[in-house]
Design an enzyme around this catalytic site. Structure first.
Site, mmCIF file in Angstrom:
data_model
loop_
_atom_site.group_PDB
_atom_site.id
_atom_site.type_symbol
_atom_site.label_atom_id
_atom_site.label_comp_id
_atom_site.label_asym_id
_atom_site.label_seq_id
_atom_site.Cartn_x
_atom_site.Cartn_y
_atom_site.Cartn_z
ATOM 1 N N LYS A 152 42.303 67.792 -7.213
ATOM 2 C CA LYS A 152 43.358 67.733 -8.233
ATOM 3 C C LYS A 152 44.771 67.807 -7.644
ATOM 4 O O LYS A 152 45.692 67.197 -8.186
ATOM 5 C CB LYS A 152 43.179 68.873 -9.245
ATOM 6 C CG LYS A 152 42.061 68.641 -10.241
ATOM 7 C CD LYS A 152 42.046 69.730 -11.299
ATOM 8 C CE LYS A 152 40.859 69.574 -12.219
ATOM 9 N NZ LYS A 152 40.812 70.577 -13.278
ATOM 10 N N ASP A 209 44.630 69.125 -18.698
ATOM 11 C CA ASP A 209 44.011 70.453 -18.768
ATOM 12 C C ASP A 209 44.884 71.426 -19.564
ATOM 13 O O ASP A 209 44.366 72.240 -20.332
ATOM 14 C CB ASP A 209 43.802 71.035 -17.357
ATOM 15 C CG ASP A 209 42.554 70.494 -16.683
ATOM 16 O OD1 ASP A 209 41.647 70.043 -17.408
ATOM 17 O OD2 ASP A 209 42.494 70.516 -15.442
HETATM 18 P P1 NAP Z 1 39.146 77.073 -8.399
HETATM 19 O O1 NAP Z 1 40.401 76.305 -8.209
HETATM 20 O O2 NAP Z 1 38.102 77.061 -7.333
HETATM 21 O O3 NAP Z 1 39.576 78.602 -8.670
HETATM 22 C C1 NAP Z 1 38.631 79.592 -8.930
HETATM 23 C C2 NAP Z 1 39.309 80.944 -8.990
HETATM 24 O O4 NAP Z 1 38.289 81.897 -9.268
HETATM 25 C C3 NAP Z 1 39.976 81.351 -7.690
HETATM 26 O O5 NAP Z 1 41.102 82.128 -7.964
HETATM 27 C C4 NAP Z 1 38.880 82.214 -7.047
HETATM 28 O O6 NAP Z 1 39.360 83.180 -6.199
HETATM 29 C C5 NAP Z 1 38.326 82.917 -8.263
HETATM 30 N N1 NAP Z 1 37.008 83.425 -7.982
HETATM 31 C C6 NAP Z 1 35.940 82.750 -7.481
HETATM 32 N N2 NAP Z 1 34.905 83.589 -7.335
HETATM 33 C C7 NAP Z 1 35.340 84.816 -7.724
HETATM 34 C C8 NAP Z 1 34.740 86.083 -7.782
HETATM 35 N N3 NAP Z 1 33.464 86.256 -7.395
HETATM 36 N N4 NAP Z 1 35.473 87.120 -8.247
HETATM 37 C C9 NAP Z 1 36.751 86.956 -8.612
HETATM 38 N N5 NAP Z 1 37.397 85.753 -8.578
HETATM 39 C C10 NAP Z 1 36.681 84.712 -8.137
HETATM 40 O O7 NAP Z 1 38.393 76.636 -9.723
HETATM 41 P P2 NAP Z 1 39.086 76.105 -11.071
HETATM 42 O O8 NAP Z 1 39.229 74.629 -11.013
HETATM 43 O O9 NAP Z 1 40.265 76.932 -11.325
HETATM 44 O O10 NAP Z 1 37.941 76.389 -12.144
HETATM 45 C C11 NAP Z 1 37.613 77.708 -12.533
HETATM 46 C C12 NAP Z 1 36.562 77.633 -13.639
HETATM 47 O O11 NAP Z 1 37.127 77.024 -14.787
HETATM 48 C C13 NAP Z 1 35.368 76.771 -13.249
HETATM 49 O O12 NAP Z 1 34.184 77.351 -13.728
HETATM 50 C C14 NAP Z 1 35.612 75.476 -13.969
HETATM 51 O O13 NAP Z 1 34.399 74.800 -14.313
HETATM 52 C C15 NAP Z 1 36.307 75.962 -15.221
HETATM 53 N N6 NAP Z 1 37.138 74.907 -15.802
HETATM 54 C C16 NAP Z 1 36.869 74.575 -17.087
HETATM 55 C C17 NAP Z 1 37.626 73.603 -17.696
HETATM 56 C C18 NAP Z 1 37.306 73.257 -19.102
HETATM 57 O O14 NAP Z 1 37.718 72.178 -19.547
HETATM 58 N N7 NAP Z 1 36.646 74.114 -19.846
HETATM 59 C C19 NAP Z 1 38.649 72.951 -16.997
HETATM 60 C C20 NAP Z 1 38.909 73.339 -15.682
HETATM 61 C C21 NAP Z 1 38.143 74.322 -15.097
HETATM 62 P P3 NAP Z 1 39.502 82.892 -4.609
HETATM 63 O O15 NAP Z 1 40.665 81.992 -4.484
HETATM 64 O O16 NAP Z 1 39.670 84.247 -4.044
HETATM 65 O O17 NAP Z 1 38.209 82.230 -4.192
#
Ligand code: NAP
Length: 489
Positions: free
Chosen positions: A286, A322
């Site tokens: 992204k 988003d």
């Molecule tokens: P991302 O960029 O990989 O970010 C994930 C975040 O979660 C990071 O801050 C990460 O921390 C943190 N994290 C991961 N494992 C963790 C843990 N065990 N404990 C605490 N924090 C943790 O992912 P993203 O794109 O933001 O997506 C996050 C979630 O939102 C995903 O499940 C995705 O499917 C969902 N999402 C949904 C939509 C929708 O339309 N509903 C849209 C976008 C995303 P670190 O940096 O320390 O690893």
């Protein structure tokens, strides 16, 4: 003309017969993989029960088959093989036979070989009716030489099957027939695929509308890695169908985003001609995709992430749906976000879009992240406060948002916070949408919070993408039903 060939591979003749009968209900052609049988038996009773044309295949292990077979054994088999419509015979076997039934084939199971053009020319030098090349795709760009082979065969008047195997090659299975492929292979059941990346005939038809795809079909796709789990193809294809739009939406497994944009996407540099209209972009591309676009919408620019690309003449335009998709479901349960105290857990891409949207609505945002350095860097962009996630309590917050992947995939049993921590908060919003009811929302319900589901955001952002690509508003119900059905499945 689109032909779907369902390939069946069974160990016993009875199982082969049963699978072939079931296959012929959804197939235009059935392929019998005789090399899968542990014991060779008379095939006539099976053939008598199949109501559509049959391809007979007896593949040696070095070409991906299930038997160790020397030349002699293979020749012996074909010399007494029953007369079916087609025989798939490997290119190293010189048979004296009726070439009008021969599909002459070559397989490569690790990559696209450098000499793929020479392989094509060797096959084309035979009088075989159909030429077949199947290679392994390790990135979506590996589909390019396969599409180029189909174009060449078409221009030379040869019937050809060209497939990129593996998830990264799925586009060749879906778009192949519209680009002149003699047939596309499908599995009878997903777990019984006879080659990597094969999907069922049912999915080719009901999700991808494969029989309706032609050269005019508008193509959209989801670029990222991984993408095969995504429900976006289900939502967008269902919406195209309902709106009567000649469009298809495909998962595109992209590892190297720069190469992908240059070789497949950008109208000024791409290496083959396809009617690409737009892309959804997902993790991990992204942010990294932004430098390859011609124009970026100010919202996406401020968030620092593009999740939607529109191909507009010879330009690539970047958007972020988003942020708006995130806010829409919230405004259904909360009249105004102005002045509300909001906790966002996580500091990744989804958190960035959420924080940007919340600040636009005049909410007061605090970030909770396990990696304080990441939270600090988001604070520098958005000027929000942050706190460490461990031992956080949300009693003072109106709204708590999970923007981590906890609760989905391999982390399905995990929660970022417990009911005890959520006690006192009014609304809990999980951005995770698979499963629909997450552990986080279960904890929130125990704490008496009103839930907001991530699926609603997924549908809202998809609706905005659809509008950008087509200029039409899709049916939200159709998108939602398709997503729920896919998630249930
Ligand atoms: P991302 O960029 O990989 O970010 C994930 C975040 O979660 C990071 O801050 C990460 O921390 C943190 N994290 C991961 N494992 C963790 C843990 N065990 N404990 C605490 N924090 C943790 O992912 P993203 O794109 O933001 O997506 C996050 C979630 O939102 C995903 O499940 C995705 O499917 C969902 N999402 C949904 C939509 C929708 O339309 N509903 C849209 C976008 C995303 P670190 O940096 O320390 O690893």
């Amino acid at each position: 003309m689109t032909r779907i060939c369902v390939s069946v591979c069974e160990k016993t003749i009875d199982a082969l017969e049963s699978a072939a009968i079931r296959a012929s209900e959804s197939a235009d052609i059935v392929e019998l993989r005789i090399d899968c049988l542990t014991r060779l038996e008379d095939l006539k009773p099976v053939l008598n029960r199949i109501s559509c044309p049959v391809i007979l295949t007896f593949r040696p292990d070095e070409q991906g088959g299930h038997r160790v077979l020397d030349h002699q054994a293979r020749k012996l088999f074909w010399n007494s093989a029953p007369q079916t419509e087609w025989w798939d015979v490997e290119s190293d076997l010189a048979l004296e036979t009726d070439w009008s039934r021969i599909i002459i084939s070559h397989h490569h199971f690790s990559r696209v070989p450098e000499d793929i053009t020479q392989i094509y020319e060797q096959l084309a030098a035979t009088p075989a009716h159909v030429l077949k090349i199947a290679v392994q795709a390790n990135d979506v760009v590996d589909c390019i030489p396969v599409f180029q082979l189909l174009d060449r065969a078409r221009s030379e008047g040869r019937d050809m099957i060209a497939i990129a195997m593996g998830n990264a090659g799925l586009a060749t299975r879906i778009l192949g027939p519209s680009r002149g492929a003699f047939l596309t292979y499908a599995a009878l059941e997903e777990e019984n695929a006879t080659a990597p990346g094969q999907i069922t005939a049912q999915k080719l038809r009901s999700v991808y509308n494969v029989e309706q795809i032609d050269r005019e079909t508008m193509i959209c796709g989801l670029a990222g890695q991984p993408v095969m789990h995504s429900v976006s193809p289900h939502m967008h294809n269902a919406a195209f169908r309902t709106a009567g739009i000649n469009g298809v939406y495909l998962p595109l497994e992209v590892h190297d985003v720069k190469t992908f944009v240059e070789r497949m996407v950008h109208p000024r540099t791409r290496e083959f001609d396809w009617n690409l209209r737009g892309l959804s972009v997902t993790a991990p591309h992204k942010s990294s995709v932004m430098e390859f676009l011609d124009w970026i919408d100010p919202t996406a620019q401020e968030i620092g992430a593009v999740n939607t690309i529109v191909v507009d003449d010879d330009k690539l335009l970047g958007f972020n749906t988003d942020a708006a998709g995130f806010i829409e479901p919230l405004l259904k349960v909360i009249d105004s976000l102005s002045g509300l105290r909001v906790a966002v857990i996580g500091a990744g891409g989804a958190a960035r879009a959420a924080v940007w949207a919340l600040l636009r609505q005049q909410a007061t945002v605090t970030l909770f992240a396990r990696d304080v350095a990441k939270a600090r860097s988001l604070k520098q962009v958005f000027d929000v406060s942050y706190e460490p996630l461990s031992s956080a309590s949300f009693a003072d917050y109106d709204l708590v948002i999970n923007a981590t992947p906890l609760g989905s995939g391999e982390l399905i049993e995990q929660v970022p916070v417990t009911a005890e921590q959520l006690h006192g908060a009014s609304v809990a919003y999980d951005l995770v949408y698979n499963p629909i009811e997450t552990r986080f929302l279960q904890e929130a319900s125990k704490a008496g919070c009103r839930p907001v589901h991530g699926l609603e955001m997924l549908i809202a952002q998809a609706k905005n993408q659809f509008e950008l690509w087509t200029g039409q508003t899709p049916s939200m119900n159709v998108m939602s039903d398709a997503a729920v059905a896919a998630l249930d499945h």
